[in-house]
Design a protein around this motif. Structure first.
Motif, PDB file in Angstrom:
ATOM      1  N   GLN A   1       0.757  -1.515   0.253  1.00 34.00           N
ATOM      2  CA  GLN A   1      -0.090   0.195  -0.156  1.00 34.00           C
ATOM      3  C   GLN A   1       0.584   1.510  -0.200  1.00 34.00           C
ATOM      4  O   GLN A   1       2.088   0.726   0.293  1.00 34.00           O
ATOM      5  CB  GLN A   1      -0.507   0.430   1.568  1.00 34.00           C
ATOM      6  N   ARG A   2      -0.243   2.598  -0.601  1.00 33.43           N
ATOM      7  CA  ARG A   2       0.979   3.826  -0.389  1.00 33.43           C
ATOM      8  C   ARG A   2       0.066   4.665   0.142  1.00 33.43           C
ATOM      9  O   ARG A   2      -1.462   4.322   0.217  1.00 33.43           O
ATOM     10  CB  ARG A   2       0.976   4.533  -1.767  1.00 33.43           C
ATOM     11  N   GLU A   3       0.599   5.517   0.886  1.00 34.57           N
ATOM     12  CA  GLU A   3      -0.043   6.506   1.745  1.00 34.57           C
ATOM     13  C   GLU A   3       0.955   7.092   1.003  1.00 34.57           C
ATOM     14  O   GLU A   3       1.450   8.114   1.353  1.00 34.57           O
ATOM     15  CB  GLU A   3       0.258   6.620   3.445  1.00 34.57           C
ATOM     16  N   VAL A   4      -0.676   8.492   1.040  1.00 38.42           N
ATOM     17  CA  VAL A   4       0.299   9.856   0.707  1.00 38.42           C
ATOM     18  C   VAL A   4      -1.168  10.812   1.830  1.00 38.42           C
ATOM     19  O   VAL A   4      -1.918  10.771   1.864  1.00 38.42           O
ATOM     20  CB  VAL A   4      -0.207  10.204  -0.658  1.00 38.42           C
ATOM     21  N   THR A   5      -0.201  12.119   1.849  1.00 34.61           N
ATOM     22  CA  THR A   5      -0.802  13.453   2.278  1.00 34.61           C
ATOM     23  C   THR A   5      -1.034  14.458   1.544  1.00 34.61           C
ATOM     24  O   THR A   5      -0.178  14.964  -0.021  1.00 34.61           O
ATOM     25  CB  THR A   5       0.096  13.889   3.130  1.00 34.61           C
ATOM     26  N   ASP A   6      -2.517  15.160   1.231  1.00 31.72           N
ATOM     27  CA  ASP A   6      -2.866  15.774   0.450  1.00 31.72           C
ATOM     28  C   ASP A   6      -3.031  17.339   1.107  1.00 31.72           C
ATOM     29  O   ASP A   6      -2.830  17.170   2.054  1.00 31.72           O
ATOM     30  CB  ASP A   6      -4.314  16.529  -0.857  1.00 31.72           C
ATOM     31  N   LYS A   7      -3.679  18.255  -0.010  1.00 33.22           N
ATOM     32  CA  LYS A   7      -2.866  19.710   0.440  1.00 33.22           C
ATOM     33  C   LYS A   7      -4.243  20.093   2.152  1.00 33.22           C
ATOM     34  O   LYS A   7      -4.046  21.042   2.220  1.00 33.22           O
ATOM     35  CB  LYS A   7      -3.664  20.836  -0.133  1.00 33.22           C
ATOM     36  N   ASP A   8      -5.016  19.387   1.591  1.00 35.23           N
ATOM     37  CA  ASP A   8      -5.491  19.308   3.538  1.00 35.23           C
ATOM     38  C   ASP A   8      -5.458  18.958   4.780  1.00 35.23           C
ATOM     39  O   ASP A   8      -6.358  18.194   5.584  1.00 35.23           O
ATOM     40  CB  ASP A   8      -7.520  19.596   2.730  1.00 35.23           C
ATOM     41  N   ASN A   9      -4.477  18.317   4.281  1.00 34.67           N
ATOM     42  CA  ASN A   9      -3.650  17.631   5.227  1.00 34.67           C
ATOM     43  C   ASN A   9      -3.893  15.931   5.185  1.00 34.67           C
ATOM     44  O   ASN A   9      -4.533  15.284   6.341  1.00 34.67           O
ATOM     45  CB  ASN A   9      -3.877  17.893   6.423  1.00 34.67           C
ATOM     46  N   THR A  10      -5.149  15.325   4.378  1.00 36.82           N
ATOM     47  CA  THR A  10      -5.643  14.601   4.667  1.00 36.82           C
ATOM     48  C   THR A  10      -5.261  13.253   3.982  1.00 36.82           C
ATOM     49  O   THR A  10      -4.264  13.581   3.562  1.00 36.82           O
ATOM     50  CB  THR A  10      -7.347  14.351   3.903  1.00 36.82           C
ATOM     51  N   THR A  11      -4.366  12.079   4.865  1.00 37.03           N
ATOM     52  CA  THR A  11      -4.026  10.868   4.860  1.00 37.03           C
ATOM     53  C   THR A  11      -4.846  10.241   3.621  1.00 37.03           C
ATOM     54  O   THR A  11      -6.050   9.427   4.579  1.00 37.03           O
ATOM     55  CB  THR A  11      -2.665  10.861   5.442  1.00 37.03           C
ATOM     56  N   TRP A  12      -4.003   9.612   3.104  1.00 40.03           N
ATOM     57  CA  TRP A  12      -5.042   8.411   2.289  1.00 40.03           C
ATOM     58  C   TRP A  12      -3.827   7.212   1.833  1.00 40.03           C
ATOM     59  O   TRP A  12      -2.939   7.306   1.729  1.00 40.03           O
ATOM     60  CB  TRP A  12      -4.826   9.071   0.516  1.00 40.03           C
ATOM     61  N   THR A  13      -4.426   6.418   2.222  1.00 43.98           N
ATOM     62  CA  THR A  13      -3.891   4.995   2.219  1.00 43.98           C
ATOM     63  C   THR A  13      -4.711   4.343   1.170  1.00 43.98           C
ATOM     64  O   THR A  13      -6.055   3.859   0.723  1.00 43.98           O
ATOM     65  CB  THR A  13      -4.367   4.071   3.474  1.00 43.98           C
ATOM     66  N   CYS A  14      -3.442   3.880  -0.239  1.00 50.28           N
ATOM     67  CA  CYS A  14      -4.535   3.201  -1.260  1.00 50.28           C
ATOM     68  C   CYS A  14      -3.383   1.745  -1.462  1.00 50.28           C
ATOM     69  O   CYS A  14      -2.791   1.570  -0.925  1.00 50.28           O
ATOM     70  CB  CYS A  14      -3.805   4.379  -2.165  1.00 50.28           C
ATOM     71  N   VAL A  15      -4.564   0.700  -1.641  1.00 43.23           N
ATOM     72  CA  VAL A  15      -4.364  -0.845  -1.680  1.00 43.23           C
ATOM     73  C   VAL A  15      -5.368  -1.024  -3.305  1.00 43.23           C
ATOM     74  O   VAL A  15      -6.127  -0.319  -3.190  1.00 43.23           O
ATOM     75  CB  VAL A  15      -4.772  -1.758  -0.722  1.00 43.23           C
ATOM     76  N   GLN A  16      -4.552  -1.957  -3.856  1.00 42.62           N
ATOM     77  CA  GLN A  16      -5.359  -2.254  -5.169  1.00 42.62           C
ATOM     78  C   GLN A  16      -6.531  -3.255  -4.665  1.00 42.62           C
ATOM     79  O   GLN A  16      -5.898  -3.609  -3.728  1.00 42.62           O
ATOM     80  CB  GLN A  16      -4.032  -3.169  -6.189  1.00 42.62           C
ATOM     81  N   ALA A  17      -7.343  -2.843  -4.965  1.00 44.98           N
ATOM     82  CA  ALA A  17      -8.263  -4.053  -4.834  1.00 44.98           C
ATOM     83  C   ALA A  17      -8.211  -5.556  -5.602  1.00 44.98           C
ATOM     84  O   ALA A  17      -7.227  -5.721  -5.432  1.00 44.98           O
ATOM     85  CB  ALA A  17      -9.422  -3.783  -5.351  1.00 44.98           C
ATOM     86  N   TYR A  18      -8.228  -6.293  -3.678  1.00 43.20           N
ATOM     87  CA  TYR A  18      -7.913  -7.424  -3.803  1.00 43.20           C
ATOM     88  C   TYR A  18      -6.644  -7.852  -3.462  1.00 43.20           C
ATOM     89  O   TYR A  18      -6.478  -9.403  -3.375  1.00 43.20           O
ATOM     90  CB  TYR A  18      -8.358  -8.274  -5.252  1.00 43.20           C
ATOM     91  N   ALA A  19      -6.102  -6.887  -3.885  1.00 45.02           N
ATOM     92  CA  ALA A  19      -4.539  -7.716  -3.714  1.00 45.02           C
ATOM     93  C   ALA A  19      -3.876  -8.188  -1.952  1.00 45.02           C
ATOM     94  O   ALA A  19      -3.332  -8.798  -1.275  1.00 45.02           O
ATOM     95  CB  ALA A  19      -3.798  -6.667  -3.437  1.00 45.02           C
ATOM     96  N   GLY A  20      -5.103  -8.022  -0.510  1.00 46.63           N
ATOM     97  CA  GLY A  20      -5.191  -8.072   0.616  1.00 46.63           C
ATOM     98  C   GLY A  20      -5.416  -8.880   0.704  1.00 46.63           C
ATOM     99  O   GLY A  20      -4.521  -9.788   1.850  1.00 46.63           O
ATOM    100  N   VAL A  21      -5.421  -9.982   0.200  1.00 48.03           N
ATOM    101  CA  VAL A  21      -6.032 -11.410   0.934  1.00 48.03           C
ATOM    102  C   VAL A  21      -5.337 -12.373  -0.055  1.00 48.03           C
ATOM    103  O   VAL A  21      -5.024 -12.244  -1.130  1.00 48.03           O
ATOM    104  CB  VAL A  21      -8.339 -11.641  -0.005  1.00 48.03           C
TER     105      VAL A  21
END
Length: 80
Positions: A3-23
């Motif tokens: 997964q990757r984490e990125v933070t936008d200009k509003d200081n929201t941290t987004w955790t992104c992961v490919q669908a189905y990849a964690g199972v």
């Protein structure tokens, strides 16, 4: 699961992961493979740290390695 984490200009941290990849199962591996489009994109789900709504993206399958943080944040913003 990668997964990757990125933070936008509003200081929201987004955790992104490919669908189905964690199972970890044969069915999940097959679903991951089948979810790739003919254009080479895969579904990616980005979940925010705050009150924003989860965003579902279609990104190139090499998004983990080749999409910059700035491009990922811009893509999330465009889908919101």
């Amino acid at each position: 699961m990668q997964q990757r984490e990125v933070t936008d200009k509003d200081n929201t941290t987004w955790t992104c992961v490919q669908a189905y990849a964690g199972v970890d199962s044969q069915a999940a591996a097959e679903a991951t493979e089948r979810s790739e489009s003919e254009e080479g994109t895969v579904p990616v789900v980005c979940t925010p740290s705050g009150g924003a709504q989860t965003v579902r993206l279609e990104l190139q399958k090499d998004w983990l390695e080749n999409l910059s943080d700035e491009e990922l944040v811009a893509t999330i913003a465009a889908e919101r």
